[in-house]
Scaffold this active site. Structure first.
Site, PDB file in Angstrom:
ATOM      1  N   LEU A   1      -2.167   1.272  -0.707  1.00 47.28           N
ATOM      2  CA  LEU A   1      -1.153   0.314  -0.281  1.00 47.28           C
ATOM      3  C   LEU A   1       0.219   0.871  -0.635  1.00 47.28           C
ATOM      4  O   LEU A   1       0.368   1.566  -1.644  1.00 47.28           O
ATOM      5  CB  LEU A   1      -1.341  -1.039  -0.989  1.00 47.28           C
ATOM      6  CG  LEU A   1      -2.345  -2.028  -0.406  1.00 47.28           C
ATOM      7  CD1 LEU A   1      -2.466  -3.233  -1.322  1.00 47.28           C
ATOM      8  CD2 LEU A   1      -1.953  -2.481   0.994  1.00 47.28           C
ATOM      9  N   ASP A   2       1.219   0.533   0.181  1.00 45.97           N
ATOM     10  CA  ASP A   2       2.571   0.964  -0.116  1.00 45.97           C
ATOM     11  C   ASP A   2       3.070   0.304  -1.401  1.00 45.97           C
ATOM     12  O   ASP A   2       2.557  -0.742  -1.819  1.00 45.97           O
ATOM     13  CB  ASP A   2       3.514   0.613   1.036  1.00 45.97           C
ATOM     14  CG  ASP A   2       3.160   1.363   2.315  1.00 45.97           C
ATOM     15  OD1 ASP A   2       2.930   2.577   2.228  1.00 45.97           O
ATOM     16  OD2 ASP A   2       3.099   0.724   3.373  1.00 45.97           O
ATOM     17  N   MET A   3       4.087   0.899  -1.990  1.00 51.81           N
ATOM     18  CA  MET A   3       4.622   0.408  -3.254  1.00 51.81           C
ATOM     19  C   MET A   3       5.076  -1.047  -3.146  1.00 51.81           C
ATOM     20  O   MET A   3       4.904  -1.839  -4.078  1.00 51.81           O
ATOM     21  CB  MET A   3       5.790   1.296  -3.694  1.00 51.81           C
ATOM     22  CG  MET A   3       6.386   0.945  -5.038  1.00 51.81           C
ATOM     23  SD  MET A   3       7.742   2.039  -5.514  1.00 51.81           S
ATOM     24  CE  MET A   3       8.970   1.565  -4.291  1.00 51.81           C
TER      25      MET A   3
ATOM     26  N   SER B   1       3.897  -3.346  -1.198  1.00 50.85           N
ATOM     27  CA  SER B   1       2.815  -4.240  -0.763  1.00 50.85           C
ATOM     28  C   SER B   1       1.929  -4.586  -1.953  1.00 50.85           C
ATOM     29  O   SER B   1       1.891  -3.868  -2.950  1.00 50.85           O
ATOM     30  CB  SER B   1       1.989  -3.579   0.345  1.00 50.85           C
ATOM     31  OG  SER B   1       2.795  -3.302   1.473  1.00 50.85           O
TER      32      SER B   1
END
Length: 262
Positions: free
Chosen positions: A40-42, A44
């Site tokens: 997951l992106d930072m 998110s």
């Protein structure tokens, strides 16, 4: 196969390598056998897999396997049915058309935890919540999709991967739980993890691997592995160049210098 579920908090990097500015997976999981599957992106939040199975990440992100990932998304503005229908049909992004998504407007859930820092609030512009399910794994795909239909993402939480449900597991941000893969139908088709095949494998016609190649001596016995390189040999072991006896010594100066060494 070991699988650990982590509820990744906001502002945490999906990596085990330490970072001076941000927390990482290593701040929540201390098991060197586990690797990340389904990052997951930072910015998110939500469900990520940690596993000792090397092929699981490709398995759950390959669209052919139809492993839907579900996200709870807070968007800027009151999302319209027209925008939802566009998501359901597919969106043209700069890296191509997306596959049809499942999209529905939902109410803010009761189980939702507070985010630190909180989402910015603007009194004159409402926000709304959408549940989106996709079976692809493009970079920041959900954010790009909602922005393309006119409703930028403010907050994104992954709640499910297949039948693994973060809400049912009851995990708060930063908490982990090991699950039994045999209890979930999602993992019945995961291919067995194959050992690494080096270049010493003979390739079959039209294939990518085969039986290991065994080099043999003239008498049929297998050669010992670990052939010495020339810099590992003693002077007596180094091969000698064959000449006809007329080879002259090299008297030429190295390039870039004259014979006086300047």
């Amino acid at each position: 196969m070991k699988i650990v579920i982590l509820n990744k908090p906001y502002d945490v990097l999906s990596q085990f390598r330490k970072d001076e500015a941000h927390m990482t997976m290593s701040d929540f999981v201390d098991d060197p056998t586990l690797r990340l599957a389904g990052r997951l992106d930072m910015d998110s939040e939500g469900l990520v897999f940690l596993t000792d199975h090397g092929g699981l990440n490709q398995f759950i992100t390959n669209p052919a396997n139809k492993k839907y990932k579900t996200y709870l998304v807070q968007v800027d503005g009151d999302v319209t049915e027209e925008a939802l229908e566009q998501l359901r049909k597919g969106i043209e992004l700069n890296d191509g058309m997306t596959l049809p998504a499942k999209a529905a407007k939902v109410s803010e859930p009761d189980w939702l935890w507070e985010r630190t820092p909180p989402v910015r609030y603007r009194a004159n512009i409402p926000t709304s919540w959408v549940e989106i399910s996709i079976c692809e794994g493009r970079n920041r795909q959900v954010r790009r999709m909602t922005s393309a239909v006119g409703f930028p993402t403010l907050r994104l939480i992954r709640t499910k991967i297949g039948s693994i449900d973060l809400v049912q597991l009851g995990l708060l941000p930063g908490e982990t739980k090991e699950i039994e893969p045999l209890l979930y139908p999602d993992f019945k088709d995961v291919p067995a993890e194959e050992p690494y095949r080096s270049r010493s494998y003979v390739k079959k016609p039209g294939g990518t691997g085969g039986k290991p190649m065994v080099r043999k001596n003239k008498d049929g016995s297998p050669k010992k592995s670990g052939t010495k390189r020339i810099w590992q040999m003693d002077e007596s072991e180094k091969p000698r160049r064959k000449t006809n006896g007329t080879t002259r010594p090299n008297t030429k100066a190295p390039r870039g210098r004259n014979r006086n060494g300047r």
